[in-house]
Design a protein around this motif. Sequence first.
Motif, PDB file in Angstrom:
ATOM      1  N   SER A   1       3.389   2.539   3.025  1.00 22.08           N
ATOM      2  CA  SER A   1       3.980   3.866   2.867  1.00 22.08           C
ATOM      3  C   SER A   1       2.894   4.927   3.038  1.00 22.08           C
ATOM      4  N   LEU A   2       2.952   5.644   4.174  1.00 19.87           N
ATOM      5  CA  LEU A   2       2.047   6.769   4.440  1.00 19.87           C
ATOM      6  C   LEU A   2       2.854   8.043   4.668  1.00 19.87           C
TER       7      LEU A   2
ATOM      8  N   TYR B   1       6.859   3.087   6.408  1.00 25.28           N
ATOM      9  CA  TYR B   1       7.315   4.463   6.205  1.00 25.28           C
ATOM     10  C   TYR B   1       6.227   5.424   6.681  1.00 25.28           C
ATOM     11  N   LEU B   2       6.501   6.143   7.779  1.00 23.42           N
ATOM     12  CA  LEU B   2       5.572   7.140   8.321  1.00 23.42           C
ATOM     13  C   LEU B   2       6.255   8.502   8.487  1.00 23.42           C
ATOM     14  N   TYR B   3       7.386   8.691   7.863  1.00 22.51           N
ATOM     15  CA  TYR B   3       8.160   9.917   8.074  1.00 22.51           C
ATOM     16  C   TYR B   3       7.483  11.129   7.424  1.00 22.51           C
TER      17      TYR B   3
ATOM     18  N   LEU C   1      12.126   0.553   9.394  1.00 21.10           N
ATOM     19  CA  LEU C   1      11.131   1.430  10.024  1.00 21.10           C
ATOM     20  C   LEU C   1      11.640   2.857   9.964  1.00 21.10           C
ATOM     21  N   ASN C   2      10.840   3.762   9.366  1.00 19.59           N
ATOM     22  CA  ASN C   2      11.221   5.161   9.267  1.00 19.59           C
ATOM     23  C   ASN C   2      10.100   6.029   9.825  1.00 19.59           C
TER      24      ASN C   2
ATOM     25  N   LEU D   1       0.843  -1.190   0.000  1.00 18.94           N
ATOM     26  CA  LEU D   1       0.000   0.000   0.000  1.00 18.94           C
ATOM     27  C   LEU D   1       0.885   1.249   0.000  1.00 18.94           C
ATOM     28  N   TYR D   2       0.861   1.973  -1.134  1.00 21.11           N
ATOM     29  CA  TYR D   2       1.605   3.228  -1.274  1.00 21.11           C
ATOM     30  C   TYR D   2       0.611   4.388  -1.276  1.00 21.11           C
ATOM     31  N   LEU D   3       0.674   5.235  -0.238  1.00 23.62           N
ATOM     32  CA  LEU D   3      -0.131   6.457  -0.206  1.00 23.62           C
ATOM     33  C   LEU D   3       0.728   7.664   0.157  1.00 23.62           C
ATOM     34  N   GLY D   4       2.032   7.495   0.107  1.00 25.96           N
ATOM     35  CA  GLY D   4       2.938   8.576   0.467  1.00 25.96           C
ATOM     36  C   GLY D   4       2.926   9.723  -0.525  1.00 25.96           C
ATOM     37  N   ASP D   5       3.493  10.863  -0.100  1.00 27.50           N
ATOM     38  CA  ASP D   5       3.610  12.046  -0.960  1.00 27.50           C
ATOM     39  C   ASP D   5       2.251  12.527  -1.460  1.00 27.50           C
ATOM     40  N   ASN D   6       1.314  12.674  -0.522  1.00 26.59           N
ATOM     41  CA  ASN D   6       0.026  13.288  -0.811  1.00 26.59           C
ATOM     42  C   ASN D   6      -0.225  14.379   0.224  1.00 26.59           C
TER      43      ASN D   6
END
Length: 1006
Positions: free
Chosen positions: A435-436, A459-461, A482-483, A410-415
């Motif tokens: 990735s959030l 990824y929660l950075y 883990l980030n 699940l990629y939802l990062g960079d929004n």
Amino acid sequence: MNSPQAIIHLSSSSLISFLFYGLAITCLTSATVSASYGGNETDYHALLSFKSMITQDPYQVLTSWNHSFHFCDWSGISCGKRHKRVTVLRLVSKGLEGSFSPHVGNLSFLRELHLWNNSFQGTIPHELGRLSRLRALSLSINKLSGVIPTNLSGCSNLEVLRLAKNKLVGSIPKELSLLSKLASLVISYNKLTGGIPPFLGNITSMEEFDVHENPLGGSIPDTLGLWKNLTGFYSSGCNLYGHIPPSIFNLSLLVNFSLPGNHLTGSLPSEIGNQLPNLEYLQLRNNELNGVLPPSISNCSKLGILEMSYNNFSGRLTIDFSNLIDINEIWLGNNNFHGPGEADDTRFVDYLKNCTKLVVLSLFSCNLTGVLPISIGNLSDQLTFLDLGDNQLFGSLPSSVGSLVGLTTLYLGDNRFKGKIPSTIGKLKKLQYLSLDSNQFSGPIPDAIGNLSLLTELYLYFNKLEGHIPSSLGNCKELNLLNLKNNRLGGKIPKQLLQLPSLTVGLDLSYNNLSGSIPSEIKDLKMLSYLSLAHNNLSGNITSNLGECISLTMLNLSGNIFEGIIPSSFSSLGALGVLDISENNLSGRIPKFLGKWKSLEYLNLSFNDFEGEVPVEGVFANASLFSVLGNDKLCGGLVTLELPKCKETGNKKKRFPFFIFVIVIAPTLLIVLCCVYLLCKKKRNSQPSQSSGNERFLKVSYNQLLKATDGFSTANLIGEGGHSSVYKGILDSNDDKSVAVKVLHLQSRGAHKSFIAECEAWRNIRHRNLLKIITSCSSTDFQGNDFKALVYEFMANGSVHDWLHSSAYTSKMNHLQRINILRDVANALDYLHNRCQTTIVHGDLKPSNILLDDDMVAHVGDFGLARLLGTGLNQNSSTGVKGTIGYAPPEYGIGSEMTSCGDVYSFGILLLEVMTGKKPTDDMFNDGLSLHKFAYMALPDQVIDVIDNDAIVLQSTEANAKKVEECLAATIKIGVSCSVDSPPQRMKIEIVVNELQHILDVLQNI
């Protein structure tokens, strides 16, 4: 007495009788053969000729090809019932090696010839053009070279021609257009050029056309629109340019249309979905297509895969996916599907609820704007991959996302998501990658995230998360990265998190509000590579347990409130490339071991309270690689630091009273030394000449080695170098197992030194991927000459050099075997550089020094140039030869000392040679071109062109082929990174090990 006439008459009668008898025998023999083969000796002899040119038959499939059976009963042969002539020759995936006999052209009744997935070499015989009855010719996945024979046009009944995955060159011959019945032409994975010729349009019977992964060039001819029966068109990676001709879109029977990885331009016709109603596979990714993605695609009701990513499509996505009930994969990323104004670009999600077979949905980097609708939860429970990252999605993340229970990625990062992360995310029990990051999520990290027991990367950075790091993360037993960087997290670091042995890639908790000390459980992260706790409120002493994290390559503790000294246990962190402990309250002297780390590329000690002298060794020898700013009590170091000189303190030190040494210690020491001498002398006098079974190595004499190798006979000679010869032999004391005896040429300059270096190296090392030494021999031969030899375990599969370049090895290694071998070598180097008590530099890493056992496991051998760092031993002269030309790093050529970085360079060249099959000294490498540059220029998209053809195994699906290509590119990238000219910029060997293991994991799951 007989008269002359009588003699002549007698002789004539005998001769006539003899000739008659011979004729009778001949006729009888001929009759016998005719009886056995039904008068079809032509087929019989053609098959025997075919067999005679086979050099390897590992499965013994041709053992039945003998006089005991009629050839119609031979393995792989089928005959016609009426004439008993060969109609089918099928030997598929039998491991056969050899040349292709031209006598196959004599099998005049042959209808099918299937030899795919073997190792036939040489050219395709032009005699095949005589087979006028031939309907199917399948020679794919072999090693055939040369051009496609023009006289295949003589096979006037040919319907199927498959020549994929060979080494064919030249262009597609015009004569193929005469094959009026040809329905399937598959010539992919070759080196064909000259474009797709327009004359192929004359073959109106064409149903399948596959030329992908050939450097054809040119444009798509509009004459191909004459192929009204075409169902499959595959031309990926062919350097095609220009528009797709409109005539192609009139091929209404087309099922699979695949043209990715070209330079095609223009837009798609608005009626494509009505023109191609039978499409099941539409693949046009990685081109330069533009315009709107036609809504009529929704009329392709049979569509299973839609790949349009990496183009220039624009406008709102208006395809009605509800009609595509068989859709399996949707790849539309890297386009621009943003509609005009403030319109909601996510409306298409509502139409996906009927797509119950959907497995992949990818729309990353599409400039999508809007709120993610609740209907996202209505997507197929078969969905495993969802990527909406790098868009302009805002609002909250719907809790309905928890209904996508099939998700693994699940990629939802960079929004621009905000609000809390829904706790329903914990329902995604199959999730492996989440990735959030880079959003505006706030509130706590939900405890339910600990339910994701299969999670490997999180990824929660770059969010606004607050509260504590949930201890439930300790339930994620597969987590390796883990980030949580750049959030507002507080409290202590949970010890449960640090007790995850799976955490090997990275842990980044920097730029938060964490407090307390580093938990002692940090010691459990022994395989962790990257750790950053920078810019928090951590305090107390830096725990000495950090010294047990021996795999760390980057450690950042800067911007905290740590105090005390740098723990002495840090001396175990010899793999570190970056250490940043700046902006703390640390004090004491700078430890000397920091200057001895060979891998350290950057060290930041600034803004602390360190005192005393700054070292000048290692990283401290280059002012650009370290910083000690803001430490007012430091002195000395490099002149460029402009620090004050250190005060002389030598004369003020209290010296140990000399008279105490003379009166007390010296006599005692003398007595001890005398006792040791007498004991050693007694032991030496009583010791037998042969060793006891309890010694570490058995002892062998010159006579034993002479006998073992049959007098060092040339028949047993298996290798020869500048300083030595290597013989195969059998030692009586080695359970009759074969050994390799390396005899030093002591008259050769440097041979004695090589022997000492190798003995010293073997004294200190033991590893699965190092050649196992059995013993050594230092004696004299029968003439009284010095004799020195080393005895090793025999490696039955020879060296990597043999497999790559020797004609004796007709079978070749595939890509998986090659990368396995490279991983083995990297493991050995990592051991030598980082795991030994004393760092050992091999100094001569090359294919001939990598030996393979029965299971093709690699063993590094030949330590004749080895150097033990920090011992004072084997200090090679700066003017002496170091390594082998082509493999030795450039710094050795200007007199630099041997280092582990030099070994990494040699490994990089070795890797590139193993993967490309080209030596670094190949004639093609001149005028500034090197093996390194040759590989570098192929990255990232042309790697398949430089990989040794023998290494590539054709994959069953396009997806698998793509994964393999990506893995090969990643491997080549490692070789390029290791073989750069600058030593500090070369990849660390421990990182190489991890990267190669990751590549192998991917390949083994294909």
